[in-house]
Design a protein around this motif. Sequence first.
Motif, PDB file in Angstrom:
ATOM      1  N   HIS A  36     -21.871  27.123 -38.775  1.00 25.91           N
ATOM      2  CA  HIS A  36     -20.675  26.376 -38.396  1.00 25.91           C
ATOM      3  C   HIS A  36     -20.899  24.912 -38.774  1.00 25.91           C
ATOM      4  O   HIS A  36     -21.978  24.371 -38.539  1.00 25.91           O
ATOM      5  CB  HIS A  36     -20.413  26.497 -36.888  1.00 25.91           C
ATOM      6  CG  HIS A  36     -19.083  25.980 -36.464  1.00 25.91           C
ATOM      7  ND1 HIS A  36     -18.802  24.629 -36.326  1.00 25.91           N
ATOM      8  CD2 HIS A  36     -17.931  26.633 -36.134  1.00 25.91           C
ATOM      9  CE1 HIS A  36     -17.556  24.482 -35.944  1.00 25.91           C
ATOM     10  NE2 HIS A  36     -16.991  25.672 -35.813  1.00 25.91           N
ATOM     11  N   ILE A  90     -24.464  28.315 -30.975  1.00 30.59           N
ATOM     12  CA  ILE A  90     -23.359  29.252 -30.783  1.00 30.59           C
ATOM     13  C   ILE A  90     -23.874  30.467 -30.027  1.00 30.59           C
ATOM     14  O   ILE A  90     -24.822  31.124 -30.481  1.00 30.59           O
ATOM     15  CB  ILE A  90     -22.719  29.663 -32.119  1.00 30.59           C
ATOM     16  CG1 ILE A  90     -21.958  28.471 -32.717  1.00 30.59           C
ATOM     17  CG2 ILE A  90     -21.777  30.854 -31.938  1.00 30.59           C
ATOM     18  CD1 ILE A  90     -21.327  28.727 -34.055  1.00 30.59           C
ATOM     19  N   GLU A 111     -20.922  22.793 -34.921  1.00 33.86           N
ATOM     20  CA  GLU A 111     -21.653  23.254 -33.740  1.00 33.86           C
ATOM     21  C   GLU A 111     -23.161  23.362 -34.029  1.00 33.86           C
ATOM     22  O   GLU A 111     -23.560  23.768 -35.125  1.00 33.86           O
ATOM     23  CB  GLU A 111     -21.134  24.628 -33.298  1.00 33.86           C
ATOM     24  CG  GLU A 111     -19.670  24.655 -32.924  1.00 33.86           C
ATOM     25  CD  GLU A 111     -19.393  23.985 -31.593  1.00 33.86           C
ATOM     26  OE1 GLU A 111     -20.369  23.669 -30.868  1.00 33.86           O
ATOM     27  OE2 GLU A 111     -18.210  23.765 -31.285  1.00 33.86           O
ATOM     28  N   ASP A 118     -15.950  31.060 -29.215  1.00 39.93           N
ATOM     29  CA  ASP A 118     -14.718  31.620 -28.663  1.00 39.93           C
ATOM     30  C   ASP A 118     -14.698  33.138 -28.873  1.00 39.93           C
ATOM     31  O   ASP A 118     -14.493  33.621 -29.995  1.00 39.93           O
ATOM     32  CB  ASP A 118     -13.510  30.975 -29.351  1.00 39.93           C
ATOM     33  CG  ASP A 118     -12.184  31.380 -28.700  1.00 39.93           C
ATOM     34  OD1 ASP A 118     -12.184  32.310 -27.870  1.00 39.93           O
ATOM     35  OD2 ASP A 118     -11.164  30.746 -29.032  1.00 39.93           O
ATOM     36  N   THR A 149     -18.323  31.335 -33.957  1.00 42.83           N
ATOM     37  CA  THR A 149     -17.734  30.473 -32.940  1.00 42.83           C
ATOM     38  C   THR A 149     -18.160  30.925 -31.558  1.00 42.83           C
ATOM     39  O   THR A 149     -18.579  32.078 -31.368  1.00 42.83           O
ATOM     40  CB  THR A 149     -16.187  30.489 -33.038  1.00 42.83           C
ATOM     41  OG1 THR A 149     -15.648  29.722 -31.971  1.00 42.83           O
ATOM     42  CG2 THR A 149     -15.645  31.894 -32.942  1.00 42.83           C
TER      43      THR A 149
END
Length: 431
Positions: free
Chosen positions: A49, A55, A52, A24, A22
């Motif tokens: 992912h 990343i 997405e 994040d 991710t």
Amino acid sequence: IPIKEQLDPMYRPESVAIIGATNDLRRWGGWVVDRPKRTGFTGRLYPVHPRETEIQGLKAYPTVGEVPEDVDIAIIVVRAVLVPQIMEECVAKGVKSAIVISAGFEEAGGDGLDLQRRTVEIARAGGVRFAGPNCQGIYTAATNFNVMWPTTPVAGGISIVSQSGSFAAGLGTQLIARGVGVRSCLSIGNQADLSMAEYLEYLAQDEETSAICLYVEGFRDQGRRFFETARAVTREKPVLMFKPGRTATGARATSSHTASLAIEDSLIDAMCKQAGIIRAEGSEDLLTMADAIATGGPSSGSGVAIINGAGAQCVIIADACDAIGLTVPEFDDDMRGRIQEVIPAHAPPARNPVDLGGPGPDPGMHLDVIEMMASRDDVHTVVTGSLSVGGPWGDGDMSDRDEELFERLASLSERSGKRIVISGFRGATVD
């Protein structure tokens, strides 16, 4: 298949798929992409992912099956309920190894038991060996692959295998702070597939591993295999182990942490003695012993000579030696007489330990006694306090003579073939 072939993709990865990656950086899926990127991984990273396309600046793939090359290791950080399906995809891709960081399996009970069982069945049927679940990751100096720590340690000879991710992280961080080189650090969690015995067997064959540190909560159903493996490995390189859970309360806590069965602590002590494992009393103890091994290697024998300006330190070190089976031979009249001639007149009678009668003796005299001790056939290690250069408390300037004495001390181990250990108990100073 030899254990080296099974675990080389984990400990020497060149291509890594991160499943559950991710953008994040507050989540696991963000950390395990960011850390190898920032800390110098020499291979290729493939974030996976389902939605997405990029990343953290890297091209992302919707499934591991679409990664454009063979995958040495998959780092899995998805919800536990998805892990069996992800493992099926890894098998179909031909992934060679995996680390399942995800938690919520046997340690959680309930549906987690079935999720773990299914994941193991899928992996074993497909030939994927994996660490975890419920773990923290790996650092390995072989390819500088790091999803364990925010910073990269100095490469060295200590390999760590820990059932606890937080313990591995904390121990490794302290080793880094001390400047001790780390070969590898792997958090193994529930040992659903690979066991502690198999990691030990692999590290025994790793030429760059000089000592192995283990944090153990339980052996599942492989206690006998671990014992036999450890007994063989300790003939070649040191194995240090910290196993908590000595009390009933601690044993109950280990069960809830990594789904480990409690074992009578006296049996653990007996196993360590028979297998040649050095058992640590705590994390600081494990760290100190690993540090000593990394900087000097094992001694050639059990005889220890002790010299210190602090009488209390002499007593403490002598007790510690006796507790772990080392000998502190009392010196004969000839040696005692030679030492008595050079130590301060107010010092206690020279036996072994040798108490110099307080801080601040002449460092040249101190070193003369150390060299006398190192010349004895029944002494294999000399444990000494630091030389009193720059004044009794080391707060003055060093002279040219002081530097010459330090060079003489630094060369003594090589000249004598004996271990020279400097022990102190004052804390670090801050400028």
